[in-house]
Design a protein around this motif. Structure first.
Motif, PDB file in Angstrom:
ATOM      1  N   UNK A  52      -3.913   0.737   0.608  1.00  0.00           N
ATOM      2  CA  UNK A  52      -4.891   0.779  -0.080  1.00  0.00           C
ATOM      3  C   UNK A  52      -4.803   0.901  -1.666  1.00  0.00           C
ATOM      4  N   UNK A  53      -3.566   0.978  -1.748  1.00  0.00           N
ATOM      5  CA  UNK A  53      -2.793   1.244  -3.062  1.00  0.00           C
ATOM      6  C   UNK A  53      -2.735  -0.346  -4.134  1.00  0.00           C
ATOM      7  N   UNK A  54      -2.520  -0.559  -3.868  1.00  0.00           N
ATOM      8  CA  UNK A  54      -2.111  -2.106  -4.728  1.00  0.00           C
ATOM      9  C   UNK A  54      -3.733  -3.234  -4.226  1.00  0.00           C
ATOM     10  N   UNK A  55      -4.077  -3.182  -2.494  1.00  0.00           N
ATOM     11  CA  UNK A  55      -5.072  -4.170  -2.663  1.00  0.00           C
ATOM     12  C   UNK A  55      -4.803  -4.957  -2.007  1.00  0.00           C
ATOM     13  N   UNK A  56      -3.426  -5.027  -1.220  1.00  0.00           N
ATOM     14  CA  UNK A  56      -2.375  -6.615  -0.498  1.00  0.00           C
ATOM     15  C   UNK A  56      -2.728  -5.668   0.607  1.00  0.00           C
ATOM     16  N   UNK A  57      -2.483  -6.803   1.403  1.00  0.00           N
ATOM     17  CA  UNK A  57      -2.530  -6.696   3.142  1.00  0.00           C
ATOM     18  C   UNK A  57      -1.345  -8.225   3.606  1.00  0.00           C
ATOM     19  N   UNK A  58      -0.965  -7.887   4.724  1.00  0.00           N
ATOM     20  CA  UNK A  58      -0.317  -8.568   5.706  1.00  0.00           C
ATOM     21  C   UNK A  58      -1.527  -8.722   7.230  1.00  0.00           C
ATOM     22  N   UNK A  59      -1.137  -9.434   8.229  1.00  0.00           N
ATOM     23  CA  UNK A  59      -1.550  -9.707   9.386  1.00  0.00           C
ATOM     24  C   UNK A  59      -0.053 -10.082  10.663  1.00  0.00           C
ATOM     25  N   UNK A  60      -0.025  -9.729  11.909  1.00  0.00           N
ATOM     26  CA  UNK A  60       0.438  -8.932  12.412  1.00  0.00           C
ATOM     27  C   UNK A  60       0.962 -10.982  13.429  1.00  0.00           C
ATOM     28  N   UNK A  61       2.371 -10.707  13.450  1.00  0.00           N
ATOM     29  CA  UNK A  61       2.354 -12.135  14.327  1.00  0.00           C
ATOM     30  C   UNK A  61       2.253 -11.755  15.996  1.00  0.00           C
ATOM     31  N   UNK A  62       2.695 -13.322  16.709  1.00  0.00           N
ATOM     32  CA  UNK A  62       2.596 -13.040  17.734  1.00  0.00           C
ATOM     33  C   UNK A  62       2.784 -11.894  18.892  1.00  0.00           C
TER      34      UNK A  62
END
Length: 800
Positions: A52-62
């Motif tokens: 939330x602080x830097x508005x970055x994100x990823x998604x998890x793998x399988x």
């Protein structure tokens, strides 16, 4: 050549490892972890991990894994996924942190019933196209024949997937034959994915985690087939407590157990399924009362995780089918039998070691063993025989993945497959008049080296590029016939043969297989994708029937049978609206095929030592449009899809005997231009699910007699062109209703009932049309329907 691939990859490994080592003095640390279902402890793919602080994100793998590189500090991180309660955690990062997050199923909002286990907008944001993933939860809610949830048959509701008819083994994907699909179960190939001669699939729904069909975007790490890759993953064993699941149905009963073994670091899963339904035939017409049809399968998975760096898993699978007809004849080997028994067995094993070297580098090494053995036999004393064949697939592969940055991921690997193939072996019974016969064994290596680069250039553009080099090496001992030049290839035109000693490489075939996928974001929730794939296939199932029998023989490419090569171009538009509640997509593809296999009229393949004299090879093309509209949220969910698809062959050999339709283009046996599928589930509350699915498709091509002739008083049909007529169109409606316990009331014993009706309005869909010649008219036409009535079923499922 055998050492070229190994040397090439090993020469790059030190560079990868050197680059992957963290640089001293760098202020960033890595936050890594696994996200699992709090109830089942299964990994969740596609979870949004948002800082939330830097508005970055990823998604998890399988496998539910994620990694984020961040400077030292304290962060509020939100974990969210459709169908689960969102969580926000405050994490202080002053060193590399490894964590585990458990998300709870959100049973209040009715949003956990999703078509895929991906993130809500991953269909728009992911780079590859022509890839569909289905969860086992969705598959179990699709109405199925005799109440048995069917992993493979559920794929027939997806765009671009068809079959030649009810009860036919295998599926046809984007104009490909059934043997052009690579079916993997935890990396082990399944050469026959059907039970009961094609009525059900071999996968126990209780042990499946998810199903991914790659029909357009196929990763360079996968290859060996010219149409698609069906990747089926077995779920991870429960590590917290021992649990038992099962079900009782008309066709099959299931029982499974899973849990920790001595310690939570070692867990196991063991599940079996068996069918003993001979009693059903006793109440059917007299002509089939003596028919027997039984099967069993057993799946096990053992997982050992001594720490977060090392994970070792073993997956084992075995199955056996027996199908006995009351009376028929095996005319292909000129043996008349009052009772023929068809059997086929599969034995698979996969041993995998995953080594998490550091937060950027991961190495996975896999050993695979797969054996498939079909068999046909007859017990008559005078003509007793046993006709068998065998495929043995042994493979060793290694995959190395490297995360350069959060937006740049590299992957490379090597694969070695050792093939052992016994085409046919005929063994006479005791005091039988049948003569023994055994065809020469075929042996070969299939070697491959591959690399892939996934790069998110910016928020609007991403590219996924890869390359694969594969090669088949045929090896001795072998005796290769030499045919006379300038005449058609026939058994009598073989002038001599060349013998090769054991281990000698006498033929090589291979080449480069480029893969490319591009994604452009053209607006909020919208993207355009384009892709190209080249695929090579070195092993094929040869049969001159429309629906390949499980006992049909297989053959490796060699000096005469060239590898099949497919080049596919595709482009698609994807759009999500209303908070990802609705998804819409449209894909157009065009595929060219080289060295497609067809057969001479009246080809005899069983026990034929020179099948190349009966096979024909030419070119083909397949093209089509796939559209789908999907609703993911609310009391009503589901999807509707329409596919327009054509599959056309051209067999134009140098001699008239080696041409089909005089060298003119004709539709393949599985060409079905129009397909419409619709599936919906209504969930009025947390205890009841009502499901419907409807399917419609154009009838498949058939070859009908054009005229008749009288030869010595016998009327003989005359056929002109192949596949110029079609059987009647196909359509069917299915229904299912599921009753569950109240999820708010936790009980040690969980149970559910499923009532379903297959073919609700009892349509007699034609599987084939055939003709009987008579003197009064040209012919009498007959329509064969496999399921000509409605089939109700009731299944009881339990877990404790």
């Amino acid at each position: 050549m055998r050492f070229f691939y190994f040397t090439f990859v090993c020469s790059w490994l030190p560079i990868f490892i050197a680059v992957a080592q963290p640089k001293t003095g760098k202020p960033n640390h890595s936050l890594t972890g696994y996200i699992r279902d709090a109830g089942t402890k299964q990994p969740i793919q596609g979870v949004n991990v948002f800082i939330m602080e830097n508005r970055r994100g990823v998604t998890t793998s399988r496998d539910g894994f994620f990694v984020i590189s961040l400077p030292v500090g304290t962060y509020n991180i939100k974990f969210s996924h459709l169908g689960f309660r969102s969580q926000t955690h405050t994490i202080t990062l002053n060193k590399t942190v490894l964590t585990e997050i458990l998300l709870e199923d959100d049973s209040k909002d009715l949003d956990e019933i999703t078509v895929t286990s991906e993130a809500p907008d991953r269909n728009v944001k992911k780079v590859e196209l022509g890839v569909t993933q289905m969860t086992i939860k969705t598959i179990k809610r699709i109405p199925a024949f005799m109440g048995e949830a069917d992993v493979v048959r559920s794929l027939l509701l997806l765009p671009g997937v068809t079959t030649v008819g009810e009860g036919a083994p295998g599926i046809n994907v984007r104009g490909g034959s059934t043997d052009q699909n690579l079916v993997l179960m935890d990396d082990a190939p399944i050469f026959n994915s059907s039970h009961l001669m094609g009525f059900f699939s071999v996968f126990n729904p209780d042990i499946v985690r998810d199903v991914t069909l790659n029909r357009g975007g196929i990763a360079p790490s996968m290859g060996g087939r010219a149409a698609s890759v069906l990747d089926i993953r077995v779920k991870e064993p429960e590590v917290e407590k021992l649990s038992v699941t099962g079900g009782i149905g008309l066709v099959a009963s299931r029982l499974g157990i899973e849990g920790p073994l001595f310690t939570k670091k070692l867990s196991f899963l063991l599940a079996g399924r068996a069918s003993f339904n001979d009693f059903l035939f006793k109440i059917m017409p007299r002509s089939i009362r003596d028919t027997k049809a039984n099967f069993y399968d057993l799946t096990t998975k053992v997982k050992f995780q001594p720490n977060e760096q090392h994970t070792i898993t073993f997956t084992g699978y075995t199955s056996h089918d027996e199908f006995k007809l009351a009376s028929d004849s095996l005319s292909t080997v000129e043996v008349n039998a009052s009772s023929t028994i068809f059997e086929y067995r599969t034995v698979n094993g996969t041993l995998k070691w995953n080594y998490f070297i550091n937060n950027r580098l991961n190495l996975t090494t896999t050993a695979v063993y797969s054996q498939y053995r079909p068999e046909t036999s007859a017990p008559d004393p005078g003509n007793a025989f046993q006709l068998s064949s065998e495929i043995l697939h042994r493979q060793l592969k290694a995959d190395l993945s490297y995360t350069l940055t959060d937006n740049h991921q590299l992957q490379g690997g090597i694969s070695i497959i050792d093939y052992y193939l016994q085409p046919n072996q005929l063994i006479p019974g005791f005091q039988s008049n049948v003569l023994p016969k055994s065809l020469p064994i075929e042996r070969a290596y299939e070697l491959a080296v591959y690399a892939q680069d996934e790069w998110k250039v910016n928020d609007a553009f991403s590219v996924l590029g890869g390359i694969r080099y594969s090669e088949l090496l045929n090896r001795g001992p072998a005796s290769v016939p030499v045919y006379q030049e300038g005449v058609p290839r026939e058994p009598e035109t073989a002038t001599s043969s060349t013998s090769y000693r054991k281990g000698h490489i006498y033929h090589q075939a291979g080449g480069i297989e480029p893969r490319l996928a591009l994604r452009w974001t053209v607006g909020e929730g919208q993207s355009i994708k384009a892709g190209y794939n080249r695929l090579r296939q070195y092993i094929q199932q040869i049969t001159n029937t429309t629906a390949a029998l499980p006992v049909s023989r297989w053959k490796l490419s060699d000096s005469f049978v060239k590898p099949q090569i497919a080049d596919q171009w595709s482009v698609g538009y994807f759009k999500n609206t209303a908070g990802n509640a609705f998804e819409a997509s449209a894909e157009v593809y065009y595929k060219t095929l080289k060295n497609v296999v067809d057969y001479k009229d009246g080809a005899e393949l069983v026990l034929n030592p020179t099948p190349e004299t009966e096979l024909l090879q030419g070119t083909g093309k397949a093209y089509g449009l796939e559209t789908q509209l999907r609703k993911n949220k609310g009391h009503w969910i589901g999807w509707v899809s329409y596919t327009y698809s054509r599959s056309l062959y051209t067999i134009n050999g140098p001699y008239p005997a080696e041409r089909v339709n005089n060298g003119r283009q004709y539709p393949a046996n599985f060409d079905k231009p129009h397909t419409l599928n619709a599936m919906t589930t209504f969930r009025p509350n947390n205890r009841v699910n009502v499901s419907f699915n409807f399917t419609y498709s154009t009838g498949r091509p058939v070859t009908q007699p054009y005229a008749r002739a009288r030869v010595n008083g016998i009327i003989v049909p005359i056929y002109i062109n192949r596949n110029q007529q079609r059987i009647p169109d196909y359509h069917r409606l299915d229904f299912a209703i599921e009753f569950n316990q109240d999820p708010a009331k936790k009980r040690r014993w969980e149970r559910s009932w499923v009532f379903s009706i297959y073919n609700v309005y009892a349509r007699k869909n034609a599987y084939s049309v055939f003709f009987k010649m008579n003197s009064a008219s040209l012919s009498d036409g007959y329509k064969l329907a496999v399921f000509g009535s409605a089939f109700p079923s009731l299944t009881y499922n339990f877990k404790f």
